[in-house]
Design a protein around this motif. Structure first.
Motif, PDB file in Angstrom:
ATOM      1  N   TYR A  96       0.842  -1.198   0.000  1.00  0.00           N
ATOM      2  CA  TYR A  96       0.000   0.000   0.000  1.00  0.00           C
ATOM      3  C   TYR A  96       0.878   1.250   0.000  1.00  0.00           C
ATOM      4  CZ  TYR A  96       0.911   0.466   5.066  1.00  0.00           C
ATOM      5  OH  TYR A  96       1.511   0.613   6.293  1.00  0.00           O
ATOM      6  N   VAL A  97       0.314   2.323  -0.519  1.00  0.00           N
ATOM      7  CA  VAL A  97       0.963   3.619  -0.458  1.00  0.00           C
ATOM      8  C   VAL A  97      -0.071   4.607   0.067  1.00  0.00           C
ATOM      9  CG1 VAL A  97       0.402   4.260  -2.860  1.00  0.00           C
ATOM     10  CG2 VAL A  97       2.348   5.333  -1.713  1.00  0.00           C
ATOM     11  N   VAL A  98       0.366   5.494   0.937  1.00  0.00           N
ATOM     12  CA  VAL A  98      -0.523   6.491   1.534  1.00  0.00           C
ATOM     13  C   VAL A  98      -0.110   7.871   1.032  1.00  0.00           C
ATOM     14  CG1 VAL A  98      -1.412   7.482   3.673  1.00  0.00           C
ATOM     15  CG2 VAL A  98      -0.814   5.046   3.575  1.00  0.00           C
ATOM     16  N   LEU A  99      -1.092   8.636   0.571  1.00  0.00           N
ATOM     17  CA  LEU A  99      -0.857   9.972   0.035  1.00  0.00           C
ATOM     18  C   LEU A  99      -1.701  10.979   0.800  1.00  0.00           C
ATOM     19  CD1 LEU A  99      -1.238   8.917  -3.709  1.00  0.00           C
ATOM     20  CD2 LEU A  99       0.910   9.140  -2.457  1.00  0.00           C
ATOM     21  N   ASN A 100      -1.259  12.222   0.792  1.00  0.00           N
ATOM     22  CA  ASN A 100      -2.068  13.260   1.423  1.00  0.00           C
ATOM     23  C   ASN A 100      -3.384  13.406   0.668  1.00  0.00           C
ATOM     24  OD1 ASN A 100      -0.162  13.749   3.368  1.00  0.00           O
ATOM     25  ND2 ASN A 100       0.677  15.578   2.379  1.00  0.00           N
ATOM     26  N   PHE A 101      -4.458  13.494   1.404  1.00  0.00           N
ATOM     27  CA  PHE A 101      -5.774  13.579   0.777  1.00  0.00           C
ATOM     28  C   PHE A 101      -5.973  14.958   0.156  1.00  0.00           C
ATOM     29  CE2 PHE A 101     -10.386  13.980   0.580  1.00  0.00           C
ATOM     30  CZ  PHE A 101     -10.733  12.747   0.040  1.00  0.00           C
ATOM     31  N   ILE A 102      -6.563  14.979  -1.029  1.00  0.00           N
ATOM     32  CA  ILE A 102      -6.830  16.233  -1.731  1.00  0.00           C
ATOM     33  C   ILE A 102      -8.324  16.510  -1.683  1.00  0.00           C
ATOM     34  CG2 ILE A 102      -6.701  17.449  -3.944  1.00  0.00           C
ATOM     35  CD1 ILE A 102      -4.338  15.622  -4.664  1.00  0.00           C
ATOM     36  N   SER A 103      -8.664  17.642  -1.162  1.00  0.00           N
ATOM     37  CA  SER A 103     -10.069  18.040  -1.109  1.00  0.00           C
ATOM     38  C   SER A 103     -10.379  18.853  -2.363  1.00  0.00           C
ATOM     39  CB  SER A 103     -10.338  18.883   0.148  1.00  0.00           C
ATOM     40  OG  SER A 103     -11.691  19.291   0.189  1.00  0.00           O
ATOM     41  N   GLY A 104     -11.092  18.249  -3.277  1.00  0.00           N
ATOM     42  CA  GLY A 104     -11.383  18.941  -4.530  1.00  0.00           C
ATOM     43  C   GLY A 104     -12.107  18.026  -5.489  1.00  0.00           C
ATOM     44  N   GLU A 105     -11.862  18.203  -6.783  1.00  0.00           N
ATOM     45  CA  GLU A 105     -12.524  17.392  -7.800  1.00  0.00           C
ATOM     46  C   GLU A 105     -11.585  17.166  -8.972  1.00  0.00           C
ATOM     47  OE1 GLU A 105     -15.927  19.383  -9.408  1.00  0.00           O
ATOM     48  OE2 GLU A 105     -14.866  21.266  -9.735  1.00  0.00           O
TER      49      GLU A 105
END
Length: 589
Positions: A96-105
């Motif tokens: 698995y890889v974890v990335l910073n969540f992006i709030s958008g579209e």
């Protein structure tokens, strides 16, 4: 394990570190989730199922390339890496890889809602993507993204000004990797550069994708768009349709600005040499700092280029299995697996000569080889280069090779080589022809290093200039004999497969009745039998075929076949040839 069709369920703890908030989507080899870390921050987690990963998705150390790329990149226009690891779920191993969540579209979401972007918005987004690509392309080990499209670009809306982010690196590869390590299954063909259909990926193919995205944002559809459902899910058929559409001029219905049209035409040019060379140049053009000359509406081509056909390749050739196996190992694999062959100290072949009796399928074999290898196909005949003007023939040769180099990798087929490159020691050859031979030899010198492979054919190999057979020009010399029994049987089956014929034809019997018939003879026999059957509104029968064979002798007689065996012996340096059936041979070093 999770319910439904996904692996993890809400509340599941991944590695004791990340709690699943909800499932996002399922891909071909991975699933995506929104998770919370131990501090309650939202993250994006991508779970990789090892058995479903393609071999091309691993580096030489066995690591997943996507994760390795994400670990090393850091740029405001790229998704931000946070963590990675491995877990075992129900006795199965996952990464698995974890990335910073992006709030958008995503751009796709916005396009669904608004259909198009205004010029200002589109420019801002494209410059953001280009900045991200410029960073990737300039790394010490440059990275090619390979999958820029409206699905893989997000608008981060956490601040007052939307920030463009490239979010998915599933198809990313290092530029230094072999083209065989680039995966194209699942890519959007409308965003792919034409050369990537043949697994040729580069900085220029990334920039083509940017051009396609730019066009999509402004026009509402990808460039040269066709309705996919009409063509089903056949990848080859769809690629052929896309290639055919790209022969047409790029159409604009909403874009009116001349400069923007010129930028789009340059970015989407089928010729990599006419595209932007770097992301920086693309940005400069958008900023008005780089003047883009308007290209002709026919996609900027100066000469007509024959595109490679996405056909069956060697699968369309009946028989010739020893030849196909040899060419696969000694030529095709060497061209497509350069690094592997180099590790064994083997050089890339430059070209090969096919010789033998007329009608044995030399041209057909070369065309199918181009399909098998995935190269663009260029055919040169004596009439293509000969001119009554001094130096014009040399210029024609130079231009033909230059065009092929611009569209490399390419296969150049030279028909009737004895007429194109006659022996300069022949007393009947003119000074003009000598100059033509010299130019041809110069162009062929180590052209494999430029991504060109030469296939030449002749019925008179002893009449060609011997210099062309030296190392670095035509490295393989192959005798193409009349088809053997098994090949003839398969040819009859192939040529009659889609014609009305009786059930139970004994193709082995038919093949035995056509000993010493060449490939073109067999095609003629099938056509003639079909004409006879048509006249009486009957099906093609074994009886009709045998009568047709009896009425038509082979086009090559015994004496001519014997002369070709003698030629073969001379070409191979063999004084005695006791074989009744000619065999495939190599030039002796």
């Amino acid at each position: 394990m999770g319910g439904g069709n996904h692996i993890l369920s809400k509340g599941h703890m991944v590695d004791g570190l990340y709690e699943v908030a909800f499932f996002i989507k399922k891909g071909r080899y991975a699933e995506s989730y929104r998770v919370r870390d131990q501090k309650g921050h939202s993250r994006f987690l991508k779970l990789f199922h090892y058995p479903q990963l393609d071999r091309t998705q691993f580096d030489k150390q066995g690591n997943i390339v996507e994760i390795e790329v994400l670990k090393q990149v850091e740029h405001p226009n790229l998704v931000e890496y946070f963590d990675y690891g491995e877990v075992v779920l129900d006795s199965q191993k996952f990464a698995y890889v974890v990335l910073n969540f992006i709030s958008g579209e995503t751009l796709m979401d916005k396009l669904k809602r608004e259909h198009t972007f205004n010029w200002y918005e589109a420019n801002s987004i494209i410059k953001g993507v280009l900045n991200g690509l410029r960073y990737l392309h300039s790394l010490s080990s440059p990275v090619i993204h390979n999958d820029i499209n409206h699905l893989n670009v997000m608008l981060d809306l956490t601040s007052k000004v939307a920030i463009t982010k490239i979010i998915d690196f599933g198809y990313a590869r290092y530029l230094e990797q072999s083209n065989l390590d680039f995966l194209k299954t699942g890519l959007n063909p409308f965003y792919q550069a034409s050369e990537t259909f043949n697994n040729v990926f580069s900085v220029q193919s990334d920039l083509f994708s940017i051009g396609a995205l730019y066009y999509h944002l402004l026009e509402g559809l990808p460039p040269w768009f066709v309705d996919i459902p009409k063509y089903g899910l056949d990848q080859v058929k769809l690629e052929n349709i896309v290639l055919e559409e790209r022969r047409k001029p790029l159409r604009f219905t909403r874009v009116k600005d001349v400069a923007t049209k010129s930028i789009l035409r340059k970015a989407l040019n089928s010729d990599t040499e006419n595209r932007f060379k770097t992301a920086s140049a693309f940005i400069e053009a958008m900023n008005g700092e780089l003047l883009v000359e308007p290209l002709h509406a026919t996609n900027g081509k100066k000469t007509k280029k024959k595109m490679s056909k996405k056909g069956k390749g060697f699968g369309a050739i009946a028989g010739m299995q020893p030849l196909k196996d040899m060419v696969q190992l000694d030529v095709i694999d060497a061209l497509t697996q350069k690094e592997r062959y180099a590790s064994y100290g083997l050089t890339i072949p430059n070209g090969m000569l096919l010789y033998g009796p007329p009608g044995c399928g030399k041209t057909y074999f070369a065309e199918r080889m181009a399909e098998e290898i995935g190269f663009d196909f260029y055919q040169i005949k004596p009439s293509d280069i000969q001119s009554k003007w001094v130096n014009a023939s040399q210029e024609n040769i130079k231009n033909l090779f230059e065009e092929a180099r611009q569209h490399a990798p390419s296969l150049i087929f030279i028909d009737e080589l004895d007429a194109v490159v006659p022996n300069r020691d022949d007393s009947g050859i003119s000074h003009m022809n000598t100059s033509v031979v010299n130019e041809m030899l110069a162009q062929m010198n180590n052209c494999g290093e430029d991504g060109l492979f030469i296939v030449a054919a002749t019925n008179r190999p002893l009449k060609i200039d011997p210099a062309i057979l030296r190392s670095g020009r035509l490295d393989r010399v192959i005798y193409l004999p009349p088809p053997d029994l098994e090949a003839r049987k398969k040819m009859f089956e192939l040529y009659l497969e889609k014609r009305p014929r009786e059930v139970g034809i004994n193709f082995l019997k038919i093949a035995k009745a056509t000993d010493k018939y060449v490939s073109s003879d067999i095609k003629f026999l099938c056509d003639e039998a079909a004409r006879i059957a048509l006249k009486s509104s009957a099906r093609i029968s074994e009886e009709i075929l045998l009568k047709t064979i009896k009425a038509n002798k082979p086009s090559i007689n015994e004496r001519e076949l014997k002369s070709y065996l003698d030629i073969k012996a001379k070409m191979e340096g063999i004084k005695d040839n006791n074989s009744d059936r000619p065999r495939i041979g190599f030039k002796k070093d």
